[in-house]
Design an enzyme around this catalytic site. Structure first.
Site, mmCIF file in Angstrom:
data_model
loop_
_atom_site.group_PDB
_atom_site.id
_atom_site.type_symbol
_atom_site.label_atom_id
_atom_site.label_comp_id
_atom_site.label_asym_id
_atom_site.label_seq_id
_atom_site.Cartn_x
_atom_site.Cartn_y
_atom_site.Cartn_z
ATOM 1 C CG ASP A 11 -1.952 -1.048 1.225
ATOM 2 O OD1 ASP A 11 -2.189 -1.614 0.149
ATOM 3 O OD2 ASP A 11 -2.558 -1.315 2.281
ATOM 4 C CG ASP A 130 -12.183 -4.176 -1.696
ATOM 5 O OD1 ASP A 130 -11.279 -4.982 -1.993
ATOM 6 O OD2 ASP A 130 -11.986 -2.950 -1.603
#
Lengths: 251, 214
Positions: A11, A130
């Protein structure tokens, strides 16, 4: 046949690799180039960079991060996070990314998948999902970093998106994410059975055994993990050694 | 000097970076005059076949490349889509003529039912991931690469109807033989990405840059 892939995920915010804990208390864990080199040395099969920067300026930083990583690391790079236009995709691919992953923008504008696949080929368009389980047993797609329930059924979306040209699915289980109790095998199986493209399992991995599970059950083609690798709880090499012993083909 | 042909598509930066890493001098250019000064050429490519051929034709690079390869005998490496361009035709989103340097057609891979470790599974398409190369006995690098030479593939279409003499390496994918390295005279093609295949891929790229056609 293809080997099963182990993919560290990084990330990135404002050019640094970070690890967020439920979106609060984001912690810097290092320089993207250094971490990418480390994972490359451990024989990672691919790297995923997720841009969690919110600003336009920060997004331009991401192109530079990709360029710097691609100068030193010679394995496939996938970049995602906030991508919403063909121009962004072009800039990232030109700077050294091999694949781009689409999430929220694809849910809002599915035609973006089709456009990207037409121009750059299905093989470089990854659909990130997701997914979170609902009381009725189905899974909904969430967007905006897991904050918004779109009400869209994850299995149906996977089918639709691959028909539009998505060449791979990066599947994150919001239920398993952060638990360290293992990948969400049920979700992976549901998606894997619905599509013919490779599925990358993400979320929930806590130990080497979990990688073996997802591959032995044949519900994913690749497995992704972040903090496990960043905090040196496991090395990619350890995972591969273990898989090899278990008879799973790895590189 | 290696000339990386920029026809407006493809991941040029990665190929260039890999050359730099290998200390192979390289330039990225769309200008035939500049490219003409290079001893070797690389045709990279990401995208759709038809777009690529149109871009090559409209920019004048198509005829120029034919001349460089067939008359000047310059060594050429095509990578992925650039490799597919070296053959007769492609059936990606229609039917398109290739450059005809080597015999063969580019056809879609199909999601066939296959037996794998006693189980019925559906072959995933695109083929995305690391697959093992098997070499023909006349390929110079065969003995030199690591024992399990895995390289990175990322494609939905593959070469079919090739000339067996040209096939130097292949990978197995379900029922398919995937041609991976093809060579005919001064033309070489790689279906996989040598610039993204770790040390094995880099060595193959280095071999093209230093030893191929010497």
């Amino acid at each position: 046949m293809l080997t099963k892939r182990i993919i560290p995920c990084l990330d990135v915010r404002d050019g640094k690799v970070v690890k967020g804990i439920n979106f609060v208390g984001i912690k810097e864990v290092g320089d993207p180039v250094e971490l990418a080199k480390k994972y490359n040395d451990q024989r990672a099969d691919e790297l995923v960079f997720l841009d969690i920067t919110a600003t336009y300026e920060g997004r331009k930083t991401m192109v530079d991060v990709v360029r710097r990583v691609a100068q030193q690391v010679f394995i496939p790079l996938t970049v995602g996070g906030g991508i919403s236009s063909i121009e962004q995709i072009r800039d990232l691919l030109h700077s050294g990314a091999d694949k781009i992953s689409l999430n929220s923008a694809a849910l809002d504008h599915p035609e973006l998948i089709e456009q990207a696949a037409k121009v750059y080929g299905a093989q470089c368009v990854v659909l990130a999902i997701d997914a979170k389980k609902m009381p009725d047993g189905s899974w909904h797609c969430f967007k905006a970093g897991g904050r918004v329930d779109t009400g869209i059924d994850a299995v149906e979306w996977a089918k639709k998106a691959t028909a539009l040209g998505a060449g791979e699915i990066l599947l994150t289980s919001m239920d398993a994410d952060g638990t360290k109790k293992g990948f969400d095998l049920e979700l992976c199986r549901a998606i894997k059975q619905a599509v013919n493209v490779p599925v990358i399992a993400s979320g929930g991995c806590g130990q080497v055994e979990h990688f073996a599970q997802v591959f032995e059950e044949d519900v994913a083609d690749a497995a992704l993990a972040a903090s496990l690798f960043h905090y040196n709880e496991l090395s990619v090499r350890d995972v591969k050694e273990h898989l090899k012993q278990r008879g799973v083909e790895v590189r | 000097m290696i000339g990386i042909i920029d026809y407006g598509m493809g991941n040029l930066h990665s190929v260039y970076s890999a050359c730099q890493y290998l200390e192979l001098e390289a330039i990225i250019s769309a200008d035939p005059q500049q490219l003409e000064r290079c001893e070797r050429l690389i045709l990279p490519g990401v995208g759709a076949f038809g777009d690529m051929i149109n871009m090559l034709t409209s920019s004048g690079l198509y005829d120029w490349l034919k001349e460089q390869v067939e008359i000047c005998h310059k060594p050429l490496l095509g990578i992925c889509l650039g490799m597919q361009a070296l053959f007769d035709r492609s059936f990606e989103y229609g039917e398109y003529e290739g450059i005809h340097f080597m015999k063969g057609d580019i056809c879609p891979l199909e999601s066939l039912q296959v037996h794998e470790k006693g189980k019925e599974v559906v072959l995933t398409v695109p083929q995305i991931g690391w697959n093992k190369l098997f070499f023909s006995s006349d390929f110079a690098l065969a003995d030199e690469l690591e024992v399990d030479p895995y390289v990175y593939f990322d494609h939905s279409y593959a070469l079919m109807h090739w000339d067996p003499i040209n096939l130097k390496a292949y990978a197995q994918y379900g029922p398919y033989i995937i041609p991976a390295i093809l060579i005919q005279d001064n033309v070489m093609g790689c279906q996989f990405h040598p610039e993204k295949s770790g040390p094995t891929g880099l060595r193959i790229l280095e071999w093209f840059g230093k030893e191929f056609c010497v």
